[in-house]
Scaffold this motif. Structure first.
Motif, short mmCIF file in Angstrom:
data_model
loop_
_atom_site.label_atom_id
_atom_site.label_comp_id
_atom_site.label_asym_id
_atom_site.label_seq_id
_atom_site.Cartn_x
_atom_site.Cartn_y
_atom_site.Cartn_z
N ARG A 60 0.96 7.08 1.77
CA ARG A 60 0.18 8.32 2.00
C ARG A 60 -1.31 8.18 1.76
NH1 ARG A 60 4.43 12.46 -0.89
NH2 ARG A 60 6.26 11.63 0.15
N CYS A 61 -1.74 7.03 1.20
CA CYS A 61 -3.18 6.82 0.96
C CYS A 61 -3.43 5.31 0.86
CB CYS A 61 -3.64 7.54 -0.31
SG CYS A 61 -3.02 6.77 -1.82
N ASP A 62 -4.66 4.94 0.52
CA ASP A 62 -4.99 3.50 0.45
C ASP A 62 -4.66 2.89 -0.90
OD1 ASP A 62 -6.01 3.92 2.91
OD2 ASP A 62 -8.11 4.12 2.24
N GLY A 63 -4.15 3.72 -1.81
CA GLY A 63 -3.87 3.22 -3.16
C GLY A 63 -2.75 2.20 -3.17
N GLU A 64 -2.63 1.53 -4.33
CA GLU A 64 -1.58 0.54 -4.46
C GLU A 64 -0.25 1.22 -4.83
OE1 GLU A 64 -0.50 -3.40 -7.02
OE2 GLU A 64 -2.54 -2.60 -7.16
N ALA A 65 0.82 0.87 -4.14
CA ALA A 65 2.12 1.49 -4.44
C ALA A 65 2.63 0.97 -5.79
CB ALA A 65 3.12 1.17 -3.34
N ILE A 66 3.20 1.91 -6.59
CA ILE A 66 3.81 1.48 -7.85
C ILE A 66 5.32 1.55 -7.76
CG2 ILE A 66 1.85 2.17 -9.32
CD1 ILE A 66 3.79 4.60 -10.11
N MET A 67 5.82 2.12 -6.67
CA MET A 67 7.29 2.20 -6.54
C MET A 67 7.69 2.15 -5.07
SD MET A 67 8.31 5.38 -5.20
CE MET A 67 9.84 5.90 -5.95
N HIS A 68 8.92 1.69 -4.88
CA HIS A 68 9.50 1.70 -3.54
C HIS A 68 10.87 2.34 -3.65
CE1 HIS A 68 12.04 -0.49 -0.41
NE2 HIS A 68 11.38 0.46 0.20
N ALA A 69 11.10 3.40 -2.87
CA ALA A 69 12.42 4.05 -2.86
C ALA A 69 13.15 3.59 -1.61
CB ALA A 69 12.27 5.56 -2.86
N ALA A 70 14.11 2.69 -1.77
CA ALA A 70 14.82 2.13 -0.61
C ALA A 70 15.55 3.22 0.17
CB ALA A 70 15.80 1.05 -1.07
N TYR A 71 16.02 4.29 -0.53
CA TYR A 71 16.81 5.32 0.16
C TYR A 71 15.97 6.16 1.12
CZ TYR A 71 14.85 8.30 -3.53
OH TYR A 71 14.00 8.94 -4.38
N SER A 72 14.62 6.20 0.88
CA SER A 72 13.78 6.98 1.80
C SER A 72 12.78 6.09 2.53
CB SER A 72 13.01 8.05 1.01
OG SER A 72 12.10 7.42 0.10
N GLY A 73 12.64 4.86 2.08
CA GLY A 73 11.67 3.94 2.68
C GLY A 73 10.26 4.13 2.13
N ALA A 74 10.08 5.07 1.18
CA ALA A 74 8.73 5.39 0.70
C ALA A 74 8.17 4.33 -0.26
CB ALA A 74 8.74 6.74 -0.01
N HIS A 85 0.87 9.97 -5.74
CA HIS A 85 1.81 10.50 -4.75
C HIS A 85 3.25 10.45 -5.24
CE1 HIS A 85 -1.63 10.24 -1.84
NE2 HIS A 85 -1.14 11.46 -1.67
N PHE A 86 3.55 9.47 -6.10
CA PHE A 86 4.89 9.43 -6.70
C PHE A 86 5.10 10.67 -7.57
CE2 PHE A 86 7.03 8.34 -10.76
CZ PHE A 86 8.33 8.42 -10.29
N ARG A 87 4.10 10.96 -8.41
CA ARG A 87 4.17 12.13 -9.29
C ARG A 87 4.38 13.41 -8.48
NH1 ARG A 87 -0.20 10.70 -12.79
NH2 ARG A 87 -1.50 11.46 -11.11
N GLU A 88 3.55 13.52 -7.43
CA GLU A 88 3.62 14.71 -6.58
C GLU A 88 5.01 14.85 -5.93
OE1 GLU A 88 0.08 15.40 -3.87
OE2 GLU A 88 1.69 15.16 -2.40
N SER A 89 5.54 13.71 -5.45
CA SER A 89 6.83 13.75 -4.77
C SER A 89 7.95 14.14 -5.73
CB SER A 89 7.08 12.38 -4.12
OG SER A 89 8.39 11.94 -4.30
N LEU A 90 7.93 13.61 -6.93
CA LEU A 90 9.00 13.92 -7.88
C LEU A 90 8.94 15.40 -8.29
CD1 LEU A 90 10.32 11.66 -10.69
CD2 LEU A 90 9.93 14.07 -11.14
N GLU A 91 7.74 15.88 -8.56
CA GLU A 91 7.60 17.29 -8.97
C GLU A 91 8.06 18.23 -7.85
OE1 GLU A 91 3.49 17.43 -10.10
OE2 GLU A 91 3.85 16.29 -11.96
N LYS A 92 7.72 17.82 -6.62
CA LYS A 92 8.12 18.64 -5.47
C LYS A 92 9.63 18.75 -5.37
CE LYS A 92 6.88 18.59 -0.67
NZ LYS A 92 6.20 17.81 0.35
N GLU A 126 0.83 -1.21 0.00
CA GLU A 126 0.00 0.00 0.00
C GLU A 126 0.86 1.27 0.00
OE1 GLU A 126 -2.82 1.11 3.32
OE2 GLU A 126 -3.99 -0.44 2.27
N CYS A 127 0.34 2.33 -0.62
CA CYS A 127 1.01 3.63 -0.60
C CYS A 127 1.12 4.13 0.84
CB CYS A 127 0.20 4.62 -1.45
SG CYS A 127 0.79 6.32 -1.41
#
Ligand code: SF4
Length: 319
Positions: free
Chosen positions: A5-19, A25-32, A2-3
């Motif tokens: 930040r929400c109930d959605g399904e995670a499409i990625m895992h960033a080992a360096y941040s644990g996210a 939320h991936f899109r939002e995080s990258l743009e940020k 699970e994501c």
């Protein structure tokens, strides 16, 4: 999974941040991260006004990095009259490669309604990279020629287009590899140049009238995440590698960094932040002290430390 930040399904895992992040939320995080880098590097001058907008020229190759950068900058500044974006594509004359990626550039810039300029080695220098590779008068790798011609075209056109900033899509992996290569090759002078040209806040960089400042707003984003963003957003990126790609040493460093990152997540980020700090110290130390006087090339008038610039001497040996 699970994501975070929400109930959605995670499409990625960033080992360096644990996210673990879903597509939104991936899109939002990258743009940020990209916008934060633009802010931290002070890319928008405090005195910029809509009456005298800043021209930002993006080196647009049609690969995932430059396409993602163009799209995010467009979305960030689309309603900001202080910034005008221009895409600049260089056609090296590589059969079956650049034509395809040029299509991607045209599709993207049409879609975003961004001004797009295309320059070719053939028109500029009367050469095509396919022929250069065949002749190879200096017995060098293709990229060694191509890099010299590209730098020349980018700086001249940045000037012609009256660019205030020249932006490229180098990502975290590219930058960590370059940092490692400069350190392993013991190339301290290159570290100083790298910092002056494109690292750190613009306001702290060495000011010179000779060159248009450079920026790399994707340099906090790992390559795989840039590729995922292009996929999630269905951007017209051209993925194929150049048939003349020949930087064997970079490939070794890339593999080394993959292994280190896998065993020690966050290695690329720490390499880059340490390198930037080191490079800023070295740049101060080297400022005005490298003894190499800048002058005009006797052939083309571009700024160089030699009588004839590297581009002109390469063109001579190719003639
Ligand atoms: Fe030029 Fe090398 Fe890039 Fe191919 S991989 S476009 S030869 S710099």
């Amino acid at each position: 999974m699970e994501c975070n930040r929400c109930d959605g399904e995670a499409i990625m895992h960033a080992a360096y941040s644990g996210a673990h992040l879903c597509a939104d939320h991936f899109r939002e995080s990258l743009e940020k991260r990209v916008r934060r880098r633009v802010r931290r590097d002070d890319l928008v001058p405090h005195d910029a006004t809509p009456d005298d907008p800043q021209t930002w020229v993006i080196g647009l190759s049609g690969g995932k990095d430059s396409v993602v950068l163009t799209r995010i900058l467009h979305d960030t500044f689309v309603d900001d009259p202080r910034i005008e974006l221009v895409g600049l594509t260089i056609h090296e004359g590589i059969e079956g490669y650049r034509d395809k990626s040029l299509e991607a550039c045209v599709e993207l810039t049409d879609d975003l309604e961004i001004r797009h300029e295309v320059v070719s080695y053939e028109e500029e220098f009367g050469i095509r990279m396919d022929d250069v590779v065949e002749d190879d008068p200096e017995n060098m790798a293709a990229c060694a020629y191509c890099g010299v011609f590209r730098r020349d075209v980018l700086s001249r056109y940045a000037e012609t287009l009256e660019a205030d900033l020249l932006l490229t899509g180098h990502n975290l992996d590219d930058e960590a590899q370059t940092a490692m290569m400069n350190v392993l090759e013991g190339d301290v002078a290159q570290m100083a140049k790298h910092f002056d040209a494109s690292l750190g806040p613009l306001t702290e960089r060495e000011e010179t009238d000779e060159f248009v400042p450079r920026a790399k707003p994707l340099r906090d984003v790992p390559e795989k995440e840039v590729a995922l963003y292009a996929h999630v957003e269905d951007l017209p990126a051209h993925i194929t590698e150049c048939p003349h790609a020949s930087e064997a040493y970079r490939g070794e460093i890339q593999q080394l960094l993959y292994n280190l990152e896998e065993n020690h997540p966050g290695t690329r980020h720490s390499i880059l932040s340490g390198y930037e700090e080191l490079a800023s110290i070295v740049a101060r130390e080297y400022s005005g002290e490298d003894g190499a006087e800048l002058r005009e090339c006797a052939e083309c008038g571009s700024t160089t430390t030699r009588e004839i610039c590297r581009k002109c001497s390469l063109l001579e040996s190719l003639a």
